[in-house]
Write an enzyme that holds these catalytic residues in place. Sequence first.
Site, PDB file in Angstrom:
ATOM      1  N   GLU A 239       8.519  -4.125 -11.471  1.00 61.62           N
ATOM      2  CA  GLU A 239       8.247  -5.548 -11.366  1.00 61.62           C
ATOM      3  C   GLU A 239       6.728  -5.736 -11.473  1.00 61.62           C
ATOM      4  O   GLU A 239       6.228  -6.306 -12.414  1.00 61.62           O
ATOM      5  CB  GLU A 239       8.774  -5.973 -10.000  1.00 61.62           C
ATOM      6  CG  GLU A 239       8.761  -7.404  -9.683  1.00 61.62           C
ATOM      7  CD  GLU A 239       9.234  -7.580  -8.242  1.00 61.62           C
ATOM      8  OE1 GLU A 239      10.449  -7.721  -8.034  1.00 61.62           O
ATOM      9  OE2 GLU A 239       8.403  -7.556  -7.336  1.00 61.62           O
TER      10      GLU A 239
ATOM     11  N   GLY B  34      11.633  -8.345  -5.041  1.00 63.52           N
ATOM     12  CA  GLY B  34      12.617  -7.742  -5.943  1.00 63.52           C
ATOM     13  C   GLY B  34      13.334  -6.555  -5.335  1.00 63.52           C
ATOM     14  O   GLY B  34      14.157  -5.922  -6.006  1.00 63.52           O
TER      15      GLY B  34
ATOM     16  N   SER C 156       0.821  -1.204   0.000  1.00 69.64           N
ATOM     17  CA  SER C 156       0.000   0.000   0.000  1.00 69.64           C
ATOM     18  C   SER C 156       0.854   1.253   0.000  1.00 69.64           C
ATOM     19  O   SER C 156       0.521   2.255  -0.638  1.00 69.64           O
ATOM     20  CB  SER C 156      -0.869   0.014   1.259  1.00 69.64           C
ATOM     21  OG  SER C 156      -1.599  -1.185   1.342  1.00 69.64           O
ATOM     22  N   VAL C 157       1.966   1.206   0.730  1.00 72.65           N
ATOM     23  CA  VAL C 157       2.748   2.425   0.907  1.00 72.65           C
ATOM     24  C   VAL C 157       3.410   2.841  -0.409  1.00 72.65           C
ATOM     25  O   VAL C 157       3.282   3.985  -0.850  1.00 72.65           O
ATOM     26  CB  VAL C 157       3.788   2.235   2.037  1.00 72.65           C
ATOM     27  CG1 VAL C 157       4.713   3.427   2.117  1.00 72.65           C
ATOM     28  CG2 VAL C 157       3.085   2.026   3.372  1.00 72.65           C
TER      29      VAL C 157
HETATM   30  N1  COA Z   1       7.296  -4.019  12.920  1.00 76.43           N
HETATM   31  C1  COA Z   1       6.206  -4.809  12.911  1.00 76.43           C
HETATM   32  N2  COA Z   1       5.186  -4.667  12.025  1.00 76.43           N
HETATM   33  C2  COA Z   1       5.262  -3.642  11.163  1.00 76.43           C
HETATM   34  C3  COA Z   1       6.347  -2.761  11.135  1.00 76.43           C
HETATM   35  C4  COA Z   1       7.404  -2.982  12.057  1.00 76.43           C
HETATM   36  N3  COA Z   1       8.471  -2.190  12.089  1.00 76.43           N
HETATM   37  N4  COA Z   1       6.126  -1.848  10.157  1.00 76.43           N
HETATM   38  C5  COA Z   1       4.959  -2.163   9.578  1.00 76.43           C
HETATM   39  N5  COA Z   1       4.438  -3.239  10.184  1.00 76.43           N
HETATM   40  C6  COA Z   1       3.166  -3.895   9.873  1.00 76.43           C
HETATM   41  C7  COA Z   1       2.019  -2.907   9.689  1.00 76.43           C
HETATM   42  O1  COA Z   1       1.474  -2.540  10.932  1.00 76.43           O
HETATM   43  C8  COA Z   1       1.071  -3.730   8.843  1.00 76.43           C
HETATM   44  O2  COA Z   1       0.435  -4.656   9.686  1.00 76.43           O
HETATM   45  P1  COA Z   1      -1.082  -5.131   9.412  1.00 76.43           P
HETATM   46  O3  COA Z   1      -1.006  -5.920   8.131  1.00 76.43           O
HETATM   47  O4  COA Z   1      -1.381  -5.971  10.621  1.00 76.43           O
HETATM   48  O5  COA Z   1      -1.872  -3.869   9.306  1.00 76.43           O
HETATM   49  C9  COA Z   1       2.020  -4.534   7.924  1.00 76.43           C
HETATM   50  O6  COA Z   1       3.298  -4.520   8.599  1.00 76.43           O
HETATM   51  C10 COA Z   1       2.176  -3.955   6.530  1.00 76.43           C
HETATM   52  O7  COA Z   1       2.620  -2.642   6.658  1.00 76.43           O
HETATM   53  P2  COA Z   1       2.054  -1.441   5.804  1.00 76.43           P
HETATM   54  O8  COA Z   1       2.536  -0.185   6.477  1.00 76.43           O
HETATM   55  O9  COA Z   1       0.587  -1.578   5.577  1.00 76.43           O
HETATM   56  O10 COA Z   1       2.880  -1.544   4.471  1.00 76.43           O
HETATM   57  P3  COA Z   1       2.756  -2.309   3.077  1.00 76.43           P
HETATM   58  O11 COA Z   1       1.434  -2.926   2.802  1.00 76.43           O
HETATM   59  O12 COA Z   1       3.240  -1.319   2.104  1.00 76.43           O
HETATM   60  O13 COA Z   1       3.811  -3.518   3.223  1.00 76.43           O
HETATM   61  C11 COA Z   1       5.982  -4.488   3.439  1.00 76.43           C
HETATM   62  C12 COA Z   1       5.093  -3.253   3.662  1.00 76.43           C
HETATM   63  C13 COA Z   1       7.404  -4.129   3.873  1.00 76.43           C
HETATM   64  C14 COA Z   1       5.458  -5.667   4.268  1.00 76.43           C
HETATM   65  C15 COA Z   1       5.921  -4.862   1.919  1.00 76.43           C
HETATM   66  O14 COA Z   1       6.236  -3.736   1.144  1.00 76.43           O
HETATM   67  C16 COA Z   1       6.899  -5.993   1.583  1.00 76.43           C
HETATM   68  O15 COA Z   1       6.609  -7.157   1.766  1.00 76.43           O
HETATM   69  N6  COA Z   1       8.092  -5.628   1.080  1.00 76.43           N
HETATM   70  C17 COA Z   1       9.153  -6.579   0.770  1.00 76.43           C
HETATM   71  C18 COA Z   1       9.119  -7.031  -0.662  1.00 76.43           C
HETATM   72  C19 COA Z   1       9.299  -5.899  -1.627  1.00 76.43           C
HETATM   73  O16 COA Z   1       9.706  -4.806  -1.300  1.00 76.43           O
HETATM   74  N7  COA Z   1       8.974  -6.161  -2.866  1.00 76.43           N
HETATM   75  C20 COA Z   1       8.989  -5.121  -3.869  1.00 76.43           C
HETATM   76  C21 COA Z   1      10.019  -5.306  -4.906  1.00 76.43           C
HETATM   77  S1  COA Z   1       9.362  -4.866  -6.464  1.00 76.43           S
END
Ligand code: COA
Length: 505
Positions: free
Chosen positions: A290, A384, A268-269
């Site tokens: 990607e 990625g 989402s972010v």
């Molecule tokens: N410790 C614990 N939990 C945390 C946290 C931390 N420091 N920071 C965020 N979270 C939790 C949020 O509270 C949220 O929890 P919920 O699902 O219970 O609401 C969850 O993590 C997702 O966070 P959100 O802020 O909604 O971000 P997101 O949907 O953008 O996802 C990642 C963030 C990091 C999980 C996601 O981007 C990811 O899996 N990234 C790794 C892979 C990647 O970057 N791929 C892209 C390459 S093209």
Amino acid sequence: MEEKLKRIKHPNLKNRVVTPEEAATWINDGMTLGLSGFTRAGDAKAVPFALIKRAETETFKVNIYTGASLGSDIDKAFAEAGIVGKRLPFQADPTMRGKINDGEMLFVDQHLSHTAEFIRAGVIGPIDFAILEAVSISEDGLIIPTTSVGNSSIFAEHAKHIIVEINMAQPEMLEGLHDIYDTGQQGERKPIPLMNPDDRIGTSGIKIDPAKIKGIVFTNQMDSPSTIVSPDAETKQMADHLLEFLRSEIRVGRLTDKLAPLQSGIGSVANAVLHGMVDSEFTDLDVYSEVLQDSVFDLIDAGKVKSASCCSITLSEDKMNKVFGNFEKYRDKLIMRPQEISNHPEIIRRLGLISINTALEFDIYGNVNSTHVSGTKMMNGIGGSGDFARNARLAIFVTKSTAKGGNISSIVPFVSHVDHTEHDVDIVVTEQGYADLRGLAPRERVLVIIENCAHPTYRAQLLEYYAEALTRGGQTPHVLEKAFSWHTNLKQNGTMLHEVGQLVY
Ligand code: COA
């Protein structure tokens, strides 16, 4: 059936049609399956579910390789059925995540450009069955993928057998979008001839030996919509900070208002941050990413995008209806490649990408954790993000400065798991501001990160840790025995917050 068979254009393959149930009987205990599917798009659906059904009366395990996460709750159903021995290279399902973290199944968290190299070199595999969703099979036997390419072409090349799932719900107008290129073996390969983000260098479908196709099944089911949530006030602030940074790069002449090809990660972010460019002055943008999420199509609608290259298209339900209901508007701008090419270091460095990915947490020196909650529990995987961050012109990481109602600070003394080292991270952005870490020594980074990015509630705590670390000295000062105290405090007391001067170590 007549209508369906029209999608099998190769004359010798029409007699290979079977039911998903029959195809599932070919799969034996211990086999490795390469499934199409990348971030809920283009996944094989019918045979995996038929296999899961078999688990109601039989005990067996298979290894599941994919492009990335699967949709249609397939990963959830796999996890519940308990039939997965090893899963790679990415997943994003809460039930599967739970089984992985409970140690009930194995997960290899892999850079998404690496899987193809491992398969080609025989490091992993062999793959017994590639099960690939397709729009059609062409007259000359090309498998035309649907809404993702992912690892499908490498699976098809190296699998002993192929099962094709022709999805009648996917429009034939997807044909022509794909650009399938094989790098060849290491040591024998030529430079990848992709000079511009919208260059086409390969074929419109996956070349296979038709003899390897053991069966063809028909399905009729759209992809699962993405689960991203809409931009909010904080992500809007993050987008504004990022835009401010990009404008400062334009002012000093390192970028123009066309920026540089953009990559934006899943979630989402990252989606919300890219969405923030809709009202900006930037124009004529190339996207070399990607996954294409909703925001890229918002940017196309706003007339900002020249081309958009990806290995999968993953949209919310509303956006899916709009895009596929009006596909002619988008078609000419889109190119879909294997993930080895969308995420290839050679191309990322050559094109000079601006790469925007999401962190769970980062530390006062700029190391980033994107995968492991409190250092041990897998969230989704690195995906990625490492492919891009290591090689991009600008490796940008975004995250809100706190999580879970403020009980977690996303800026910590030391990340509890390192996915992206301080050497790979250029810019970090939170709703508080951004820190440009390029050219800064570790001791310079600390103050910029704390002042610009940490939530005000946590700044004094971070400064207090750093002050004590300084008394120990070092290129990268730390109080090692207290470096994870914030995470242990969270575990014990439900918060990382403690009164300054009374740290709970
Ligand atoms: N410790 C614990 N939990 C945390 C946290 C931390 N420091 N920071 C965020 N979270 C939790 C949020 O509270 C949220 O929890 P919920 O699902 O219970 O609401 C969850 O993590 C997702 O966070 P959100 O802020 O909604 O971000 P997101 O949907 O953008 O996802 C990642 C963030 C990091 C999980 C996601 O981007 C990811 O899996 N990234 C790794 C892979 C990647 O970057 N791929 C892209 C390459 S093209």
